[in-house]
Design an enzyme around this catalytic site. Structure first.
Site, PDB file in Angstrom:
ATOM      1  N   ASP A   1      15.488  16.906  27.325  1.00 63.01           N
ATOM      2  CA  ASP A   1      15.780  15.734  28.182  1.00 63.01           C
ATOM      3  C   ASP A   1      17.268  15.450  28.402  1.00 63.01           C
ATOM      4  O   ASP A   1      17.682  14.279  28.406  1.00 63.01           O
ATOM      5  CB  ASP A   1      15.105  14.477  27.601  1.00 63.01           C
ATOM      6  CG  ASP A   1      13.600  14.618  27.473  1.00 63.01           C
ATOM      7  OD1 ASP A   1      13.069  15.688  27.814  1.00 63.01           O
ATOM      8  OD2 ASP A   1      12.952  13.664  27.022  1.00 63.01           O
TER       9      ASP A   1
ATOM     10  N   GLU B   1      11.786  14.339  30.723  1.00 65.61           N
ATOM     11  CA  GLU B   1      10.795  13.257  30.661  1.00 65.61           C
ATOM     12  C   GLU B   1      10.736  12.591  32.026  1.00 65.61           C
ATOM     13  O   GLU B   1      11.780  12.284  32.612  1.00 65.61           O
ATOM     14  CB  GLU B   1      11.198  12.216  29.597  1.00 65.61           C
ATOM     15  CG  GLU B   1      10.188  11.068  29.507  1.00 65.61           C
ATOM     16  CD  GLU B   1      10.538  10.020  28.452  1.00 65.61           C
ATOM     17  OE1 GLU B   1      11.456  10.248  27.653  1.00 65.61           O
ATOM     18  OE2 GLU B   1       9.866   8.966  28.456  1.00 65.61           O
TER      19      GLU B   1
ATOM     20  N   LYS C   1       7.476  16.616  31.226  1.00 69.29           N
ATOM     21  CA  LYS C   1       6.573  15.980  30.257  1.00 69.29           C
ATOM     22  C   LYS C   1       6.471  14.483  30.540  1.00 69.29           C
ATOM     23  O   LYS C   1       7.467  13.842  30.876  1.00 69.29           O
ATOM     24  CB  LYS C   1       7.080  16.232  28.832  1.00 69.29           C
ATOM     25  CG  LYS C   1       8.461  15.672  28.535  1.00 69.29           C
ATOM     26  CD  LYS C   1       8.930  16.155  27.162  1.00 69.29           C
ATOM     27  CE  LYS C   1      10.271  15.583  26.754  1.00 69.29           C
ATOM     28  NZ  LYS C   1      10.297  14.155  26.495  1.00 69.29           N
TER      29      LYS C   1
ATOM     30  N   LYS D   1       7.038  11.411  25.101  1.00 73.22           N
ATOM     31  CA  LYS D   1       8.233  11.668  24.311  1.00 73.22           C
ATOM     32  C   LYS D   1       8.190  13.081  23.718  1.00 73.22           C
ATOM     33  O   LYS D   1       9.200  13.769  23.671  1.00 73.22           O
ATOM     34  CB  LYS D   1       8.380  10.620  23.194  1.00 73.22           C
ATOM     35  CG  LYS D   1       8.367   9.160  23.678  1.00 73.22           C
ATOM     36  CD  LYS D   1       9.433   8.887  24.723  1.00 73.22           C
ATOM     37  CE  LYS D   1       9.446   7.421  25.155  1.00 73.22           C
ATOM     38  NZ  LYS D   1      10.228   7.226  26.394  1.00 73.22           N
TER      39      LYS D   1
ATOM     40  N   VAL E   1      18.404  14.793  23.667  1.00 74.18           N
ATOM     41  CA  VAL E   1      18.375  13.351  23.419  1.00 74.18           C
ATOM     42  C   VAL E   1      16.968  12.787  23.571  1.00 74.18           C
ATOM     43  O   VAL E   1      16.161  13.354  24.283  1.00 74.18           O
ATOM     44  CB  VAL E   1      19.316  12.619  24.412  1.00 74.18           C
ATOM     45  CG1 VAL E   1      20.759  12.996  24.153  1.00 74.18           C
ATOM     46  CG2 VAL E   1      18.945  12.874  25.866  1.00 74.18           C
ATOM     47  N   THR E   2      16.705  11.633  22.917  1.00 78.58           N
ATOM     48  CA  THR E   2      17.524  11.068  21.867  1.00 78.58           C
ATOM     49  C   THR E   2      16.970  11.523  20.517  1.00 78.58           C
ATOM     50  O   THR E   2      15.782  11.813  20.404  1.00 78.58           O
ATOM     51  CB  THR E   2      17.568   9.520  21.920  1.00 78.58           C
ATOM     52  OG1 THR E   2      16.259   8.995  21.712  1.00 78.58           O
ATOM     53  CG2 THR E   2      18.091   9.041  23.243  1.00 78.58           C
TER      54      THR E   2
ATOM     55  N   CYS F   1      12.736  11.466  21.518  1.00 77.62           N
ATOM     56  CA  CYS F   1      12.109  12.689  22.025  1.00 77.62           C
ATOM     57  C   CYS F   1      12.386  13.921  21.165  1.00 77.62           C
ATOM     58  O   CYS F   1      11.533  14.806  21.057  1.00 77.62           O
ATOM     59  CB  CYS F   1      12.515  12.916  23.474  1.00 77.62           C
ATOM     60  SG  CYS F   1      11.811  11.666  24.552  1.00 77.62           S
TER      61      CYS F   1
ATOM     62  N   GLN G   1      12.674  16.267   1.598  1.00 76.16           N
ATOM     63  CA  GLN G   1      11.484  16.833   0.951  1.00 76.16           C
ATOM     64  C   GLN G   1      11.360  18.336   1.228  1.00 76.16           C
ATOM     65  O   GLN G   1      10.276  18.836   1.556  1.00 76.16           O
ATOM     66  CB  GLN G   1      10.220  16.105   1.415  1.00 76.16           C
ATOM     67  CG  GLN G   1      10.260  14.593   1.169  1.00 76.16           C
ATOM     68  CD  GLN G   1       9.012  13.902   1.650  1.00 76.16           C
ATOM     69  OE1 GLN G   1       7.940  14.066   1.081  1.00 76.16           O
ATOM     70  NE2 GLN G   1       9.155  13.123   2.713  1.00 76.16           N
TER      71      GLN G   1
HETATM   72  N1  TIU Z   1      14.161  11.545  25.882  1.00 77.97           N
HETATM   73  C1  TIU Z   1      14.037  10.425  25.163  1.00 77.97           C
HETATM   74  O1  TIU Z   1      14.449  10.337  24.031  1.00 77.97           O
HETATM   75  N2  TIU Z   1      13.438   9.338  25.801  1.00 77.97           N
HETATM   76  C2  TIU Z   1      13.695   8.037  25.491  1.00 77.97           C
HETATM   77  O2  TIU Z   1      13.107   7.135  26.063  1.00 77.97           O
HETATM   78  N3  TIU Z   1      14.651   7.799  24.559  1.00 77.97           N
HETATM   79  C3  TIU Z   1      15.163   6.601  24.170  1.00 77.97           C
HETATM   80  O3  TIU Z   1      15.918   6.566  23.209  1.00 77.97           O
HETATM   81  N4  TIU Z   1      14.873   5.513  24.868  1.00 77.97           N
END
Ligand code: TIU
Length: 221
Positions: free
Chosen positions: A26, A74, A130, A133, A158-159, A163, A203
């Site tokens: 993303d 996304e 997709k 997430k 990210v993030t 995701c 772990q």
């Molecule tokens: N790609 C992804 O992480 N989608 C999000 O909505 N991330 C947020 O941190 N909002």
């Protein structure tokens, strides 16, 4: 095939070039540039931009070595029929599908939905659209990875806690070994970045391994 090793925590990870894929999660304008979904949610996008340069170094190294490169985005259909109503109204306000400076937010085909120019896919690199997430949910990612005989995933993007983490957990349950270069993932929340990475490697690598871009580039040589 020659076995190689990534220097990583909690311990080094053996891998082979031919069964490794780079998954770029993303890196879309909607999350990384002002005026997109990330900023609409109240976030400062400058926090995630530090991942761009390290991602580029890993992307270049992967391409040089012939590693399979996969990009994810996304987003939703223009009619939003694949967006759960609960996601549409999350935060008490509707952002997805509304008009922003980069077009309709998180809608496929809009400028903000596209991948940033710095990390733009090359011809032949699969792009996974997709709705959720996780990159495995309602996509053909697993099928593509299986058809290429992939076992190891280098996961960037990210993030970190949203995701990236969701995708790493999905991948781990499907039997993939995930390694996350910590400077190649970004969060709007520094403390979430720290703990999201710690959760992965705790772990005895419960979800995967944590490394950095230099170790990934060195390991791929
Ligand atoms: N790609 C992804 O992480 N989608 C999000 O909505 N991330 C947020 O941190 N909002």
């Amino acid at each position: 095939m020659t076995q190689k090793t990534f220097h990583a925590e909690p311990f080094d990870l053996p891998f082979e070039i031919g069964s490794t894929a780079l998954v770029m999660i993303d890196m879309q304008r909607d999350f990384v540039e002002p005026g997109g979904f990330g900023e609409a949610l109240g976030n400062d996008v400058s926090f995630v931009r530090s991942a761009i340069e390290p991602c580029k170094r890993v992307l270049d190294a992967a391409r040089r070595q012939g590693v399979l490169v996969i990009h994810t985005r996304e987003g939703h259909r223009a009619d939003l029929s694949d967006c759960p109503p609960a996601k549409l109204t999350r935060g008490g306000q509707t952002f997805i599908g509304t008009h922003g400076p980069m077009g309709r937010i998180l809608v496929r085909g809009e400028a903000g939905h596209d991948i940033i120019p710095e990390l733009y896919p090359q011809a032949g690199e699969p792009v996974i659209d997709k709705p959720g997430k996780g990159a495995f949910y309602q996509t053909d990612l697993h099928l593509i990875l299986q058809n290429h005989g992939i076992k190891t995933l280098i996961v960037c993007g990210v993030t970190t806690e949203v995701c990236v983490n969701t995708t790493v957990r999905e991948a781990n349950d499907r039997g993939y070994e995930c390694i996350i270069p910590q400077d190649c993932v970004g969060s709007y929340f520094p403390e979430f970045q720290k703990y999201a990475l710690e959760m992965i490697k705790a772990q005895g690598a419960i979800f995967g391994w944590v490394s950095d871009s230099s170790a990934i580039v060195a390991g791929l040589q």
